[in-house]
Design an enzyme around this catalytic site. Structure first.
Site, PDB file in Angstrom:
ATOM      1  CE  LYS A 139      -4.460  -0.136   2.260  1.00 58.62           C
ATOM      2  NZ  LYS A 139      -5.129   0.018   3.547  1.00 58.62           N
TER       3      LYS A 139
HETATM    4  C1  E4P Z   1      -8.371   0.670   3.342  1.00 59.16           C
HETATM    5  O1  E4P Z   1      -7.605  -0.115   2.839  1.00 59.16           O
HETATM    6  C2  E4P Z   1      -8.268   1.230   4.699  1.00 59.16           C
HETATM    7  O2  E4P Z   1      -7.592   0.326   5.530  1.00 59.16           O
HETATM    8  C3  E4P Z   1      -9.609   1.445   5.364  1.00 59.16           C
HETATM    9  O3  E4P Z   1     -10.662   1.027   4.539  1.00 59.16           O
HETATM   10  C4  E4P Z   1      -9.786   2.761   6.010  1.00 59.16           C
HETATM   11  O4  E4P Z   1     -11.056   2.822   6.579  1.00 59.16           O
HETATM   12  P1  E4P Z   1     -11.481   3.933   7.661  1.00 59.16           P
HETATM   13  O5  E4P Z   1     -11.718   5.205   6.940  1.00 59.16           O
HETATM   14  O6  E4P Z   1     -12.726   3.389   8.291  1.00 59.16           O
HETATM   15  O7  E4P Z   1     -10.313   4.040   8.624  1.00 59.16           O
END
Ligand code: E4P
Length: 216
Positions: A84
């Site tokens: 990521k």
């Molecule tokens: C995506 O890969 C992120 O880990 C995640 O969906 C973030 O979600 P949030 O906005 O609820 O923290």
């Protein structure tokens, strides 16, 4: 549409894996910190022993060279790791280098169609529009998912659209209708998707009707 679980909690992952509906996992530094696990590598290796599918693990470096180095290290933890990379100039540079090396990447913290476009052109394997966080500031997060799907389809871009920051079951429904390749969801949303009051009423009625005939 495939469903990934958005968590670093390995008990949740083990439980969800038993249902046969989870194709991958996304984590982020906040989710790993929530589990009080200081060693990201051990978390990712443990997840890889449970789930045979893509596992997103995020780099923490911010400079392109350091991001690329860290991404190479992270991708060596398991064949299923997807690195990521947060959206930024450095992030795009890292994605373009890593994609040429065959390392899978997930452009994270994507909040606009322009960011998604740049991510796919740079060679990202996945782009992750953060739906809930856009909704939180009164923008339509799912409209962004729909726009990205439309544009990627039109130009036949190979990058997969991973709807992220999903907060409730209706988000999953809309992501599916919008044509997202994947929705990554918290464990509680998976549990909510399973339930329907009419299913519970139906099971109770079937059981009671069957029992009533047994007493005759
Ligand atoms: C995506 O890969 C992120 O880990 C995640 O969906 C973030 O979600 P949030 O906005 O609820 O923290």
């Amino acid at each position: 549409m495939r469903i990934f679980l958005d968590t670093a909690n390995t008990s949740e992952i083990r439980q969800a894996a038993r249902l046969g509906v989870i194709s991958g996992i996304t984590t982020n530094p906040s989710l790993i910190a929530k589990e009080k696990r200081e060693d990201m590598k051990s978390v990712i290796e443990e997840i890889a022993s449970i789930i045979d599918g893509p596992i997103s693990a995020e780099v923490l470096s911010l400079e392109p060279k350091a991001m690329i180095q860290e991404a190479r290290e992270v991708s060596s933890w398991s064949a299923n790791v997807v690195v990521k990379i947060p959206m930024s100039e450095g992030g795009l540079e890292a994605i373009s280098v890593l994609s040429r090396e065959g390392i899978k990447t997930n452009l994270t913290l994507c909040f606009s169609l322009n960011q998604a476009l740049l991510g796919t052109i740079a060679g990202a394997t996945y782009v992750s529009p953060f739906v809930g966080r856009l909704d939180d500031i009164s923008h339509d997060g799912m409209q962004l998912v729909s726009d990205i799907v439309k544009v990627f389809d039109h130009y036949k871009m190979p990058t997969q659209v991973l709807a992220a920051s999903i907060r409730h079951p209706l988000h999953v429904v809309i992501a599916a209708k919008a044509g997202a390749d994947i929705a990554t969801i918290p464990y509680n949303v998976l549990k909510q998707m399973i339930k329907h009051p009419l299913t519970d009423i139906g099971i109770t009625r079937f059981t009671e009707d069957w029992q009533s005939i047994q007493k005759l």
